[in-house]
Design a protein around this motif. Structure first.
Motif, mmCIF file in Angstrom:
data_model
loop_
_atom_site.group_PDB
_atom_site.id
_atom_site.type_symbol
_atom_site.label_atom_id
_atom_site.label_comp_id
_atom_site.label_asym_id
_atom_site.label_seq_id
_atom_site.Cartn_x
_atom_site.Cartn_y
_atom_site.Cartn_z
ATOM 1 N N VAL A 108 0.827 -1.202 0.000
ATOM 2 C CA VAL A 108 0.000 0.000 0.000
ATOM 3 C C VAL A 108 0.864 1.255 0.000
ATOM 4 O O VAL A 108 1.886 1.341 0.687
ATOM 5 N N ALA A 110 -0.081 5.149 0.599
ATOM 6 C CA ALA A 110 -1.206 5.990 0.994
ATOM 7 C C ALA A 110 -0.731 7.385 1.351
ATOM 8 O O ALA A 110 0.391 7.577 1.839
ATOM 9 N N ALA A 114 1.892 7.727 -1.236
ATOM 10 C CA ALA A 114 1.479 7.599 -2.630
ATOM 11 C C ALA A 114 2.072 8.714 -3.467
ATOM 12 O O ALA A 114 2.578 8.490 -4.572
ATOM 13 N N SER A 130 -1.504 -1.127 -3.819
ATOM 14 C CA SER A 130 -2.612 -0.193 -4.013
ATOM 15 C C SER A 130 -2.169 1.221 -3.665
ATOM 16 O O SER A 130 -1.159 1.429 -2.988
ATOM 17 N N ILE A 132 -3.715 5.112 -2.374
ATOM 18 C CA ILE A 132 -4.860 5.770 -1.742
ATOM 19 C C ILE A 132 -4.521 7.226 -1.440
ATOM 20 O O ILE A 132 -3.534 7.514 -0.750
ATOM 21 N N ALA A 134 -5.461 9.367 0.839
ATOM 22 C CA ALA A 134 -6.205 9.180 2.092
ATOM 23 C C ALA A 134 -6.516 10.470 2.844
ATOM 24 O O ALA A 134 -7.159 10.437 3.888
ATOM 25 N N ASP A 167 -10.885 6.893 -2.457
ATOM 26 C CA ASP A 167 -11.037 5.499 -2.876
ATOM 27 C C ASP A 167 -9.683 4.833 -3.100
ATOM 28 O O ASP A 167 -8.736 5.466 -3.587
ATOM 29 N N LYS A 168 -9.626 3.557 -2.774
ATOM 30 C CA LYS A 168 -8.420 2.777 -3.023
ATOM 31 C C LYS A 168 -8.327 2.431 -4.507
ATOM 32 O O LYS A 168 -9.321 2.054 -5.135
ATOM 33 N N SER A 170 -6.355 -0.028 -7.121
ATOM 34 C CA SER A 170 -5.473 -1.186 -7.236
ATOM 35 C C SER A 170 -4.339 -0.884 -8.198
ATOM 36 O O SER A 170 -4.416 0.042 -9.016
#
Length: 261
Positions: A108, A110, A114, A130, A132, A134, A167-168, A170
């Motif tokens: 992840v 986030a 990210a 993934s 996000i 956030a 939203d997450k 992928s």
């Protein structure tokens, strides 16, 4: 350089690997890790033997963003201070680094995690990873240049939706929308990443740096301005030893041996 256990560093075959190393909190950033990453990025710029930089995370996550325990500590830094002193310099260093920076998103990514990944030159991810945005989930705005890079990668409408909904996304979806370069199967991720970064470390480093500089300003100029920039940087590239080697190798029908000079 002050040593920190929060960034693991290795240098092999021209590739400097920087591994975010707080796996117990999904490699979320605190001040020490942010400052250590800044120091390592500066060192990578200065070391001639570094031809490419790999940024990844230890354990199951790439980076979960800011450690909220630090951000909510009464004796800790304000959110604005964290942005200005921790994240903004990291983004500036990544974009200013005259070598390719590859983000290998192993889990992840986030929030700031990210957006730090998206600031890199090439982003690859495990198929199970993934992304996000956030920030909206805790009442904040996207930082770490997220509002700069994400709209340029996926378009304003999609970036707006991702940032507002949180939203997450992928890895497969990120690839399809142009957010990242490639995904690799989990079982072959390390080998695929290793092959990619080793290839980048053998490329004409100065030519890649000039390409990066042009991409950094591509949205700031009109066509004529960017054509002028290309002419200026092409002149610089034409003066490098790697250009001479590339031409000679082409003439001799052999693989070039670039030295990053």
């Amino acid at each position: 350089m002050k040593e920190s256990t929060y960034i693991k560093f290795s240098l092999e075959g021209g590739v400097a690997t920087l591994t975010l190393n707080r796996p117990d909190v999904f490699n979320s950033f605190n001040r020490e890790m942010a400052m250590a990453l800044q120091e390592h990025l500066r060192a990578c710029q200065q070391k001639e033997e570094v031809r490419a930089v790999l940024l990844t995370g230890e354990g199951k996550a790439f980076c979960a963003g800011q450690d909220l325990a630090e951000a909510t500590d009464e004796n800790g830094p304000e959110i604005s201070e964290i942005v200005v002193k921790h994240y903004n310099p990291i983004i500036t260093l990544i974009r200013g680094l005259e070598k390719p920076v590859i983000a290998a998103v192993n889990g992840v990514a986030a929030g700031a995690g990210a957006n730090i990944a998206l600031a890199c030159d090439i982003v690859v991810a495990k198929e199970s990873a993934s992304f996000i945005q956030a920030f909206s989930k805790i009442g904040l705005i996207p930082d770490s240049a997220g509002t700069f890079f994400l709209p340029r990668l996926v378009g304003l409408q999609r970036a707006s939706a991702l940032m507002m909904t949180g939203d997450k996304v992928s890895a497969k979806e990120a690839l399809e929308m142009g957010m990242i370069y490639k995904t690799f199967p989990d079982e072959s991720f390390e080998a695929e990443v290793s092959e990619l970064v080793q290839r980048m470390a053998k490329m004409p480093t100065k030519g890649l740096a000039y390409t990066k500089q042009l991409l950094n300003c591509t949205f700031s100029f009109d066509l004529k301005g960017q054509l002028d920039n290309e002419a200026t940087h092409q002149h610089k590239a034409g003066q490098t030893e790697d250009f001479k080697e590339g031409v000679q190798a082409f003439i001799e029908k052999r693989k070039p041996n670039f030295k990053g000079q």
